[in-house]
Scaffold this motif. Structure first.
Motif, PDB file in Angstrom:
ATOM      1  N   TYR A  44      -3.701 -24.541  72.416  1.00 41.44           N
ATOM      2  CA  TYR A  44      -4.348 -24.928  71.163  1.00 41.44           C
ATOM      3  C   TYR A  44      -3.506 -25.918  70.374  1.00 41.44           C
ATOM      4  O   TYR A  44      -4.013 -26.577  69.455  1.00 41.44           O
ATOM      5  CB  TYR A  44      -4.593 -23.693  70.296  1.00 41.44           C
ATOM      6  CG  TYR A  44      -5.757 -22.827  70.736  1.00 41.44           C
ATOM      7  CD1 TYR A  44      -7.047 -23.339  70.795  1.00 41.44           C
ATOM      8  CD2 TYR A  44      -5.564 -21.488  71.073  1.00 41.44           C
ATOM      9  CE1 TYR A  44      -8.119 -22.548  71.178  1.00 41.44           C
ATOM     10  CE2 TYR A  44      -6.622 -20.689  71.455  1.00 41.44           C
ATOM     11  CZ  TYR A  44      -7.902 -21.219  71.507  1.00 41.44           C
ATOM     12  OH  TYR A  44      -8.946 -20.434  71.894  1.00 41.44           O
ATOM     13  N   GLU A  46      -2.578 -28.640  71.273  1.00 37.69           N
ATOM     14  CA  GLU A  46      -2.993 -29.975  71.723  1.00 37.69           C
ATOM     15  C   GLU A  46      -1.996 -30.614  72.686  1.00 37.69           C
ATOM     16  O   GLU A  46      -2.078 -31.809  72.967  1.00 37.69           O
ATOM     17  CB  GLU A  46      -3.240 -30.902  70.518  1.00 37.69           C
ATOM     18  CG  GLU A  46      -4.257 -30.343  69.533  1.00 37.69           C
ATOM     19  CD  GLU A  46      -4.540 -31.270  68.364  1.00 37.69           C
ATOM     20  OE1 GLU A  46      -3.879 -32.324  68.270  1.00 37.69           O
ATOM     21  OE2 GLU A  46      -5.429 -30.937  67.550  1.00 37.69           O
ATOM     22  N   GLY A  67      -6.456 -32.678  70.900  1.00 38.72           N
ATOM     23  CA  GLY A  67      -7.460 -31.616  70.892  1.00 38.72           C
ATOM     24  C   GLY A  67      -6.921 -30.421  71.657  1.00 38.72           C
ATOM     25  O   GLY A  67      -6.099 -30.570  72.566  1.00 38.72           O
ATOM     26  N   CYS A  86     -10.400 -31.119  76.325  1.00 34.42           N
ATOM     27  CA  CYS A  86      -9.619 -31.045  75.088  1.00 34.42           C
ATOM     28  C   CYS A  86     -10.459 -30.708  73.862  1.00 34.42           C
ATOM     29  O   CYS A  86     -10.270 -31.292  72.788  1.00 34.42           O
ATOM     30  CB  CYS A  86      -8.845 -32.347  74.881  1.00 34.42           C
ATOM     31  SG  CYS A  86      -7.706 -32.705  76.230  1.00 34.42           S
ATOM     32  N   MET A  87     -11.413 -29.831  73.999  1.00 36.67           N
ATOM     33  CA  MET A  87     -12.198 -29.282  72.901  1.00 36.67           C
ATOM     34  C   MET A  87     -12.766 -30.372  71.983  1.00 36.67           C
ATOM     35  O   MET A  87     -13.741 -31.007  72.324  1.00 36.67           O
ATOM     36  CB  MET A  87     -11.357 -28.264  72.126  1.00 36.67           C
ATOM     37  CG  MET A  87     -10.918 -27.071  72.997  1.00 36.67           C
ATOM     38  SD  MET A  87      -9.992 -25.799  72.124  1.00 36.67           S
ATOM     39  CE  MET A  87     -11.280 -25.059  71.124  1.00 36.67           C
ATOM     40  N   HIS A  88     -12.135 -30.635  70.842  1.00 35.82           N
ATOM     41  CA  HIS A  88     -12.681 -31.600  69.879  1.00 35.82           C
ATOM     42  C   HIS A  88     -12.363 -33.053  70.248  1.00 35.82           C
ATOM     43  O   HIS A  88     -12.780 -33.964  69.524  1.00 35.82           O
ATOM     44  CB  HIS A  88     -12.141 -31.318  68.472  1.00 35.82           C
ATOM     45  CG  HIS A  88     -12.614 -30.026  67.887  1.00 35.82           C
ATOM     46  ND1 HIS A  88     -13.894 -29.857  67.389  1.00 35.82           N
ATOM     47  CD2 HIS A  88     -11.990 -28.835  67.750  1.00 35.82           C
ATOM     48  CE1 HIS A  88     -14.027 -28.617  66.945  1.00 35.82           C
ATOM     49  NE2 HIS A  88     -12.899 -27.979  67.150  1.00 35.82           N
ATOM     50  N   ASN A  89     -11.676 -33.290  71.352  1.00 37.72           N
ATOM     51  CA  ASN A  89     -11.279 -34.655  71.679  1.00 37.72           C
ATOM     52  C   ASN A  89     -11.656 -35.054  73.104  1.00 37.72           C
ATOM     53  O   ASN A  89     -10.975 -35.868  73.728  1.00 37.72           O
ATOM     54  CB  ASN A  89      -9.763 -34.834  71.468  1.00 37.72           C
ATOM     55  CG  ASN A  89      -9.363 -36.294  71.397  1.00 37.72           C
ATOM     56  OD1 ASN A  89     -10.100 -37.132  70.869  1.00 37.72           O
ATOM     57  ND2 ASN A  89      -8.203 -36.619  71.945  1.00 37.72           N
ATOM     58  N   ASN A 117     -21.396 -34.293  73.007  1.00 38.36           N
ATOM     59  CA  ASN A 117     -21.530 -34.190  71.556  1.00 38.36           C
ATOM     60  C   ASN A 117     -21.157 -32.801  71.051  1.00 38.36           C
ATOM     61  O   ASN A 117     -21.593 -32.378  69.991  1.00 38.36           O
ATOM     62  CB  ASN A 117     -22.964 -34.522  71.135  1.00 38.36           C
ATOM     63  CG  ASN A 117     -23.313 -35.973  71.405  1.00 38.36           C
ATOM     64  OD1 ASN A 117     -22.477 -36.854  71.239  1.00 38.36           O
ATOM     65  ND2 ASN A 117     -24.537 -36.227  71.827  1.00 38.36           N
ATOM     66  N   SER A 118     -20.341 -32.087  71.821  1.00 43.35           N
ATOM     67  CA  SER A 118     -19.949 -30.744  71.443  1.00 43.35           C
ATOM     68  C   SER A 118     -18.549 -30.471  71.984  1.00 43.35           C
ATOM     69  O   SER A 118     -17.912 -31.359  72.554  1.00 43.35           O
ATOM     70  CB  SER A 118     -20.963 -29.734  71.996  1.00 43.35           C
ATOM     71  OG  SER A 118     -20.657 -28.423  71.571  1.00 43.35           O
ATOM     72  N   LEU A 119     -18.054 -29.238  71.814  1.00 40.30           N
ATOM     73  CA  LEU A 119     -16.710 -28.889  72.257  1.00 40.30           C
ATOM     74  C   LEU A 119     -16.549 -29.078  73.758  1.00 40.30           C
ATOM     75  O   LEU A 119     -17.347 -28.566  74.548  1.00 40.30           O
ATOM     76  CB  LEU A 119     -16.403 -27.429  71.902  1.00 40.30           C
ATOM     77  CG  LEU A 119     -16.177 -27.112  70.421  1.00 40.30           C
ATOM     78  CD1 LEU A 119     -15.973 -25.615  70.252  1.00 40.30           C
ATOM     79  CD2 LEU A 119     -14.972 -27.859  69.879  1.00 40.30           C
ATOM     80  N   TYR A 121     -15.203 -28.033  76.980  1.00 38.81           N
ATOM     81  CA  TYR A 121     -14.643 -26.763  77.439  1.00 38.81           C
ATOM     82  C   TYR A 121     -14.352 -26.717  78.938  1.00 38.81           C
ATOM     83  O   TYR A 121     -13.319 -26.245  79.349  1.00 38.81           O
ATOM     84  CB  TYR A 121     -15.602 -25.618  77.077  1.00 38.81           C
ATOM     85  CG  TYR A 121     -15.217 -24.877  75.818  1.00 38.81           C
ATOM     86  CD1 TYR A 121     -14.510 -25.514  74.812  1.00 38.81           C
ATOM     87  CD2 TYR A 121     -15.568 -23.549  75.642  1.00 38.81           C
ATOM     88  CE1 TYR A 121     -14.166 -24.842  73.648  1.00 38.81           C
ATOM     89  CE2 TYR A 121     -15.228 -22.861  74.476  1.00 38.81           C
ATOM     90  CZ  TYR A 121     -14.519 -23.516  73.485  1.00 38.81           C
ATOM     91  OH  TYR A 121     -14.179 -22.853  72.348  1.00 38.81           O
ATOM     92  N   SER A 203     -19.945 -28.892  77.931  1.00 37.75           N
ATOM     93  CA  SER A 203     -19.614 -28.671  76.528  1.00 37.75           C
ATOM     94  C   SER A 203     -20.287 -27.403  76.034  1.00 37.75           C
ATOM     95  O   SER A 203     -21.251 -26.905  76.622  1.00 37.75           O
ATOM     96  CB  SER A 203     -20.004 -29.885  75.682  1.00 37.75           C
ATOM     97  OG  SER A 203     -21.294 -30.343  76.018  1.00 37.75           O
TER      98      SER A 203
END
Length: 228
Positions: A44, A46, A67, A86-89, A117-119, A121, A203
């Motif tokens: 987490y 990053e 991310g 990278c989740m948000h990136n 357009n989402s996390l 994963y 995602s």
């Protein structure tokens, strides 16, 4: 993060090593299938850290990806390529050759995929080889369209929330046919080989799976990352 040794009954007895080098929770650990003792960790915080299991006091490299690193996957045949979700990136491909040679420094990002357009994963490399053309199906006696004449069928690879889509060519058995059957995947530009890979990424909130293709030559590791 801990590595453990097995007790006499086969279960974990006690950790052989404990590291708190990551400043937040570790989400992913993946051993390199080609290089014994080499593993990658993502957190987490990053950061992606590369380790040599014979000396866990100091990582071989530290790479900031912007991310939380939820998933890491080494390439199935190329030891220096590492895929990160990278989740948000978004998703990134790292070139880790210098780190594997104990040269230090962060691993350069050679490609990024940001169309989700989402996390970000889940991510993995396809083991399907694009180096050899899939065998053609027998040509029909009375073909009705050009795709039948070429022995292939168009299939949508993915559809995004914005309704954009890519297509691929496949044979009657559903096997992928590269776009240029006659041309070899490994070409030469001053004797530099090229690589074509098929990847899948997914995602979280939008429940989307994307399948995408990445074409790369080793000399690109020294250039700006490519966004797919």
């Amino acid at each position: 993060m801990q590595t453990e040794r097995l007790g006499s009954q086969g279960g974990p007895a006690c950790p052989t090593f404990t590291s708190k080098r990551h400043s937040m929770g570790v989400c992913s650990i993946h051993s390199n299938p080609h290089r014994e003792h080499i593993l990658a960790t993502g957190s987490y915080d990053e950061q992606v850290l590369l380790w040599d299991g014979r000396n866990m006091r100091q990582p071989l490299s530290e790479t900031k990806l912007g991310g939380g690193v939820w998933r890491l996957k080494w390439h199935p045949t190329h030891e220096q390529l590492l895929l990160a979700a990278c989740m948000h990136n978004g998703f990134h491909i790292l070139h880790c050759q210098q780190a594997l040679e104990a040269s230090g420094g962060a691993c350069p990002v050679v490609a990024s995929y940001i169309l989700h357009n989402s996390l970000a994963y889940g991510a993995d490399w396809s083991h399907l080889s694009l180096e050899e053309a899939a065998p053609y199906s027998p040509v029909a006696a009375e073909p009705k369209e050009s795709l039948t004449e070429s022995g292939g069928h168009l299939r949508i690879q993915y559809e995004s929330p914005t309704a954009s889509f890519d297509t691929s060519l496949e044979d009657d058995a559903g096997r992928y046919i590269p776009e240029s059957i006659a041309a070899p995947v490994f070409s030469s530009k001053e004797d530099a080989p090229s690589l074509s890979c098929l990847l899948a990424s997914c995602s979280f909130y939008d429940h989307m799976l994307h399948v995408w293709r990445w074409d790369w030559t080793p000399e690109e590791a020294q250039q700006e990352p490519v966004q797919c």
